[in-house]
Design an enzyme around this catalytic site. Structure first.
Site, PDB file in Angstrom:
ATOM      1  CG  HIS A  66     -29.946  -4.978   7.752  1.00 38.58           C
ATOM      2  ND1 HIS A  66     -31.196  -5.313   7.308  1.00 38.58           N
ATOM      3  CD2 HIS A  66     -29.767  -3.666   7.475  1.00 38.58           C
ATOM      4  CE1 HIS A  66     -31.745  -4.241   6.769  1.00 38.58           C
ATOM      5  NE2 HIS A  66     -30.902  -3.234   6.856  1.00 38.58           N
TER       6      HIS A  66
ATOM      7  CG  ASP B 147     -25.406   2.891   8.493  1.00 39.33           C
ATOM      8  OD1 ASP B 147     -25.475   3.783   7.650  1.00 39.33           O
ATOM      9  OD2 ASP B 147     -26.386   2.428   9.082  1.00 39.33           O
TER      10      ASP B 147
END
Ligand code: CMC
Length: 433
Positions: free
Chosen positions: A311, A368
């Protein structure tokens, strides 16, 4: 934000010796920012930051992330507390208004959203114009953009009341559009919203009900749906939100701006990752092949990346992934689903978390990684995963758009560049090139 900087940075031109004082602005928490707004006018230089890794593009009061500590706050409230005690409608109210609603405010808000879920009936012809096998995200981009034609009169963005109406319309209509995109691809009749259901239950019935039989919403699925919506509601200045803000900065129609955000979200580096995770787990197939795929992810000559890992902001853990991992186990246990993909995902997570490559780069599972597993167990096809992300993120996009329009110093977003092309040269006739 304080207007009176207590700190400054001094920038020195090493050739001329000239110095420039750059004010430092402080937020309520998080890193300070160096205010470079006057830098070009004063020093005739731009700053260079492709991908905005060190750039605060705006100020905002909506969401705060501390990537090193794995903290996510909406209006100051930790995501864990909102996920545990709140529901998606409250979170929507919080993002739009900056405060959690009182009981009366919540009832009124829910009532308004509930009574704006229908879309103009003529819009069904738009759906019917798409190829039957169109990806639902393609349909979303088109149909949400088309709202600007259907609700054009209602989007005078200079009127605060109209802005709020547009925001509520967007939140209310998105699940209907998303469910209809799915129904169209299945060749099933569109299912209309039902006002006696909650936001999340209504979405499930529009997705999964058929006119020939009674559809009873499973409360486990309703709760899981609501949690997934809460966890995806906003994430400060991510790529799609920045896209919405940049689109809106020109004064464009808000529905068209949200459509631009949906287009950005679709990419596999952003919201498309949840679909990509499931495809990756399918490709890996079995725990015995995890090492092979980990090796591929580490190989710089191989474009393969571990989807659902890494991320831009979180360098410790993604708090949303933690909540979803827990929910995935609960939902699958409740539904009695024995999902080998969940086992595989856990094995992959464990090996990656212990691997030097991932540890050194602070690559952790992101939101996700687990969302696709729950969504699949709930009966959603893979192609709908990113659509669900869009349904949830709509409130974040529209709240951030509203905040930008209401910011008295907002300007059209217009970055500059470092030009590396040809310097001026004379045109050459085609037969002489
Ligand atoms: N697998 C293998 N290596 C990775 C991965 C990964 N998933 N992510 C980053 N790296 C490596 C990358 O190769 C680089 O290595 P090196 O320093 O040796 O060159 C280093 O880690 C830093 O990566 P980066 O691409 O510079 O980091 P970024 O902040 O630009 O990208 C990211 C962040 C999310 C796009 C990236 O981690 C990624 O592509 N992850 C997979 C896709 C994904 O799961 N996306 C969902 C993001 S969260 C939800 C959302 O935003 O919608």
């Amino acid at each position: 934000m304080s207007d009176k900087p207590s700190k400054t940075y001094t920038l020195t031109n090493n050739e001329t010796g000239e110095t420039y004082e750059l004010p430092v602005l402080s937020g309520t928490t998080g890193p300070d920012v160096i205010d470079i707004r006057k830098l070009y006018a004063q020093a005739d230089v731009f700053t260079y930051d492709p991908g905005f890794t060190s750039t605060a593009s705006c100020d905002s009061e909506i969401t705060y992330i501390d990537g090193d500590k794995g903290v996510l706050l909406h209006g100051g409230y930790p995501i864990e507390q909102l996920a545990e005690n709140s529901d998606f409608m409250e979170v929507c109210y919080l993002l739009l208004n900056g405060e959690l609603p009182t009981k009366d405010q919540k009832d009124e808000f829910v009532d308004i959203i509930t009574h704006h879920t229908m879309i103009h009936d003529q819009m069904q012809f738009l759906f019917r114009g798409f190829r039957r096998d169109a990806h639902p995200m393609a349909i979303m981009v088109g149909v949400v953009g088309a709202l600007s034609a259907f609700y054009h009169d209602q989007t005078d963005i200079s009127d605060p009341e109209r802005r709020m109406i547009a925001a509520r319309q967007m939140i209310a209509k998105m699940p209907t559009i998303a469910a209809w995109a799915y129904k169209y691809s299945k060749g099933q009749p569109f299912v209309y919203p039902k006002n006696d259901l909650s936001f999340s239950a209504n979405f499930l019935q529009m997705m999964f009900a058929v006119p020939c039989e009674e559809y009873v919403v499973n409360p486990v699925l309703e709760k899981a749906m609501d949690l997934i919506f809460i966890l995806h509601a906003d994430h400060e200045q991510n790529a799609s939100t920045s896209t919405v803000r940049i689109s809106g900065s020109s004064g464009a129609n808000p529905f068209a701006c949200i459509s631009a955000g949906i287009a950005c979200l679709w990419g596999p580096a952003h919201g498309g990752a949840n679909e990509a995770v499931l495809k990756m787990l399918d490709e890996i197939g079995d725990v015995s092949r995890v090492d092979e795929f980990i090796a591929r992810a580490k190989d710089k000559d191989d474009p393969f990346r571990l989807m659902g890992f890494g991320h831009r902001v979180y360098k410790n853990f993604d708090p949303r992934a933690k909540l979803l991992a827990k929910a995935a186990h609960e939902v699958l246990a409740d539904l009695g689903v024995n999902n080998p993909q969940l086992e595989l995902a856990m094995a992959l997570e464990k090996i990656a978390l212990e691997d030097e490559y991932f540890v050194a780069r602070k690559l952790y599972p992101n939101v996700d990684f687990y969302s696709g597993i729950i969504l699949k167990a709930m009966g959603f096809p893979t192609s709908m995963f990113t659509v669900l992300f869009a349904v949830a993120r709509t409130v974040g996009w529209i709240s951030q758009w509203k905040e930008m329009i209401e910011d008295p110093v907002h300007k059209i977003s217009r970055p500059r560049q470092l030009y590396l092309g040809s310097t001026p040269r004379d045109f050459v006739e085609i037969d002489k090139r």
